[in-house]
Every structure is written in structure tokens, then in C-alpha cells.
Design a protein around this motif. Structure first.
Motif, PDB file in Angstrom:
ATOM      1  N   LYS A 156       0.843  -1.191   0.000  1.00 27.79           N
ATOM      2  CA  LYS A 156       0.000   0.000   0.000  1.00 27.79           C
ATOM      3  C   LYS A 156       0.881   1.244   0.000  1.00 27.79           C
ATOM      4  N   CYS A 157       0.799   2.028  -1.071  1.00 25.13           N
ATOM      5  CA  CYS A 157       1.553   3.275  -1.160  1.00 25.13           C
ATOM      6  C   CYS A 157       1.028   4.266  -0.118  1.00 25.13           C
ATOM      7  N   GLN A 158       1.915   5.082   0.408  1.00 18.10           N
ATOM      8  CA  GLN A 158       1.570   5.955   1.521  1.00 18.10           C
ATOM      9  C   GLN A 158       1.080   7.335   1.095  1.00 18.10           C
ATOM     10  N   ILE A 159       1.427   7.781  -0.112  1.00 16.77           N
ATOM     11  CA  ILE A 159       1.131   9.161  -0.490  1.00 16.77           C
ATOM     12  C   ILE A 159       0.237   9.241  -1.717  1.00 16.77           C
ATOM     13  N   PHE A 160       0.620   8.573  -2.803  1.00 17.16           N
ATOM     14  CA  PHE A 160      -0.088   8.692  -4.072  1.00 17.16           C
ATOM     15  C   PHE A 160      -0.775   7.375  -4.451  1.00 17.16           C
ATOM     16  N   PRO A 161      -1.925   7.451  -5.108  1.00 12.00           N
ATOM     17  CA  PRO A 161      -2.601   6.232  -5.584  1.00 12.00           C
ATOM     18  C   PRO A 161      -1.940   5.696  -6.853  1.00 12.00           C
ATOM     19  N   ILE A 162      -0.729   5.191  -6.714  1.00 12.35           N
ATOM     20  CA  ILE A 162       0.027   4.741  -7.883  1.00 12.35           C
ATOM     21  C   ILE A 162      -0.657   3.563  -8.565  1.00 12.35           C
ATOM     22  N   GLY A 163      -1.412   2.799  -7.784  1.00 10.78           N
ATOM     23  CA  GLY A 163      -2.144   1.682  -8.378  1.00 10.78           C
ATOM     24  C   GLY A 163      -3.128   2.109  -9.445  1.00 10.78           C
ATOM     25  N   ARG A 164      -3.588   3.346  -9.387  1.00 10.67           N
ATOM     26  CA  ARG A 164      -4.493   3.853 -10.422  1.00 10.67           C
ATOM     27  C   ARG A 164      -3.755   4.034 -11.745  1.00 10.67           C
ATOM     28  N   LEU A 165      -2.447   4.264 -11.668  1.00  8.36           N
ATOM     29  CA  LEU A 165      -1.658   4.479 -12.883  1.00  8.36           C
ATOM     30  C   LEU A 165      -1.155   3.171 -13.481  1.00  8.36           C
ATOM     31  N   ILE A 166      -0.635   2.281 -12.629  1.00 11.14           N
ATOM     32  CA  ILE A 166      -0.022   1.049 -13.141  1.00 11.14           C
ATOM     33  C   ILE A 166      -0.849  -0.190 -12.838  1.00 11.14           C
ATOM     34  N   GLY A 167      -1.990  -0.014 -12.165  1.00  2.61           N
ATOM     35  CA  GLY A 167      -2.837  -1.151 -11.846  1.00  2.61           C
ATOM     36  C   GLY A 167      -2.534  -1.712 -10.471  1.00  2.61           C
ATOM     37  N   ASP A 168      -3.585  -2.201  -9.795  1.00  2.00           N
ATOM     38  CA  ASP A 168      -3.399  -2.729  -8.447  1.00  2.00           C
ATOM     39  C   ASP A 168      -3.085  -4.216  -8.444  1.00  2.00           C
ATOM     40  N   GLY A 169      -2.907  -4.815  -9.617  1.00  2.00           N
ATOM     41  CA  GLY A 169      -2.532  -6.224  -9.683  1.00  2.00           C
ATOM     42  C   GLY A 169      -3.623  -7.181  -9.278  1.00  2.00           C
ATOM     43  N   GLY A 170      -4.883  -6.764  -9.381  1.00  2.00           N
ATOM     44  CA  GLY A 170      -5.989  -7.642  -9.005  1.00  2.00           C
ATOM     45  C   GLY A 170      -6.153  -7.788  -7.504  1.00  2.00           C
ATOM     46  N   PHE A 171      -5.824  -6.727  -6.749  1.00  2.00           N
ATOM     47  CA  PHE A 171      -5.883  -6.794  -5.293  1.00  2.00           C
ATOM     48  C   PHE A 171      -7.298  -7.066  -4.798  1.00  2.00           C
ATOM     49  N   ALA A 172      -8.289  -6.362  -5.344  1.00  2.00           N
ATOM     50  CA  ALA A 172      -9.667  -6.554  -4.899  1.00  2.00           C
ATOM     51  C   ALA A 172     -10.156  -7.970  -5.201  1.00  2.00           C
ATOM     52  N   GLU A 173      -9.875  -8.462  -6.408  1.00  2.00           N
ATOM     53  CA  GLU A 173     -10.292  -9.816  -6.776  1.00  2.00           C
ATOM     54  C   GLU A 173      -9.634 -10.847  -5.874  1.00  2.00           C
ATOM     55  N   PHE A 174      -8.372 -10.611  -5.532  1.00  2.00           N
ATOM     56  CA  PHE A 174      -7.657 -11.529  -4.652  1.00  2.00           C
ATOM     57  C   PHE A 174      -8.304 -11.578  -3.274  1.00  2.00           C
ATOM     58  N   LEU A 175      -8.683 -10.423  -2.718  1.00  2.00           N
ATOM     59  CA  LEU A 175      -9.312 -10.396  -1.398  1.00  2.00           C
ATOM     60  C   LEU A 175     -10.673 -11.068  -1.416  1.00  2.00           C
TER      61      LEU A 175
END
Length: 220
Positions: A156-175
Motif C-alpha cells: 500500500k503506497c503511503q502518499i499517491f494512488p500509484i495503483g491507479r496508474l499502473i494497476g493494483d494487480g488484481g488486489f480486490a479480486e484476490f481479497l
């Protein structure tokens, strides 16, 4: 004409305007450097977590029970870069089938590091949910066996939502997969709370290789 020249040549307040223009860019650059530094640090911790998992595999083998031990050892290493989640620590440990008996001698040490004993279990649960052992391969290298473990961790990035730029890698689907197939007792509000900030998450891969001693241990 003299008055017009005086007005045009008047530079009072120019430095303030220049500062207002440049300062946000400098602050943004500083924050970017801080974020990238923390991601680099997370990558190094993930490499160490993969090493811990590989060391566990070299002793206990590659069975399903051994993979669970690999996962736990990696989660312990990753808890130092994982934020503390909200909830009852022991209830969450029970939800992921982790025994929470701990020697009393370790409590003062954990309290000294974390401030309170309950912080560490909560960080451990979050690290456990954010990570998984992806592949475990045993092979031969130079006449001796070795084991390679690949780890996936959702940082989890602390400052910027970098996952919005490069993708979160399917984090929600994994959970959701964990909730529906592995740990049905996980609280829904915990899953929703983690998914709420999914755009801040990025996938980090790490791998480690060690000598494979499991067979020799069994023979002894």
C-alpha cells in the motif's frame, strides 16, 4: 511617459509570485522521491520475506503444510511495512486460522517495538492477507538441490494512488477470493476497508533461492 516606465519596471511582489509557482512543484517532486524511496524499501523487505520463505522450505519441504509455514514466516517479515488494520486482533487471527499463543517473555519486547502488544498481530494479519506464496520449485544446480520461492505482496503506497496508474494487480479480486474460498470468517468490513483504498496498492514480486536440505533432514 515616466509614470508608465515606472509602472512597467515595478517588480515588487515578483519573488512571491515566483515562489508560489515553483514551491508546489518542488513539494510534489519531494513527495514523489519519498514515495519511490518507500517502494524501494518495500521491495527490499519483500526480498527478505522471500528469503525467509525459502529458508522455511529448505527445512520443511514443499507440502501444503510447509507452504503455510512459508506464508507465515513471510508475513512476519512483511509486517514491518504493513499498516495496522482496525479490528480485534485475536478474532482476526482466529479468522485466518493462526494460533495466537505467544510466550509471555516476548510481550515486553513487542510492546517496546510496537507501543502496544496488539499492534503486531494486526499488522501480521494485514501482511498475511496481502501476501501469498506464488511458486515453489525444487531443482538441481551444480549437483545439489535448491529450492526457489516466489512471493507476491500487495504493497500500500503511503502518499499517491500509484495503483491507479499502473494497476493494483488484481488486489480486490484476490481479497474476494480469499473471503469466498479460504477464510469465510473474515469480517466483511475488513475486506471492504482494504478494497476501499485498492488504488493505492501495487503488486510486488520477489524470489529467493536456497539449498534444499529437507530430504537430508528426513534421512537423519
Amino acid at each position: 511617459m515616466r509614470k508608465l516606465t515606472k509602472i512597467i519596471g515595478h517588480q515588487e511582489g515578483q519573488s512571491i509570485i515566483e515562489t508560489l509557482i515553483v514551491l508546489p512543484l518542488i513539494l510534489f517532486l519531494i513527495l514523489i522521491i519519498m514515495e519511490l524511496s518507500m517502494i524501494y524499501n518495500a521491495k527490499q523487505v519483500c526480498n527478505y520475506a522471500a528469503f525467509c520463505a525459502a529458508r522455511t522450505a529448505s527445512v520443511y519441504g514443499t507440502s501444503d503444510e510447509a507452504k503455510e509455514k512459508m506464508h507465515r514466516s513471510a508475513a512476519i517479515a512483511l509486517s514491518c511495512i504493513t499498516p495496522t488494520i482496525v479490528g480485534d486482533a485475536f478474532t482476526l487471527l482466529d479468522a485466518i486460522n493462526i494460533p495466537h499463543e505467544l510466550p509471555e517473555a516476548l510481550r515486553p519486547i513487542i510492546e517496546l517495538i510496537e507501543g502496544t502488544f496488539l499492534h503486531w498481530p494486526l499488522r501480521f494479519v494485514d501482511a498475511y492477507l496481502r501476501s501469498r506464496i506464488d511458486t515453489v520449485i525444487v531443482g538441481d544446480y551444480g549437483g545439489r538441490q535448491n529450492v526457489t520461492v516466489e512471493l507476491i505482496y500487495y504493497y500500500k503506497c503511503q502518499i499517491f494512488p500509484i495503483g491507479r496508474l499502473i494497476g493494483d494487480g488484481g488486489f480486490a479480486e484476490f481479497l474476494y477470493w480469499l473471503k469466498n474460498n479460504v477464510f469465510p470468517n473474515l469480517p466483511d468490513d475488513l475486506i471492504e476497508g482494504l478494497i476501499k483504498y485498492r488504488h493505492y496498492n501495487i503488486k510486488i514480486r520477489a524470489s529467493a533461492k536456497m539449498d534444499y536440505w529437507h530430504k537430508e533432514t528426513q534421512e537423519e
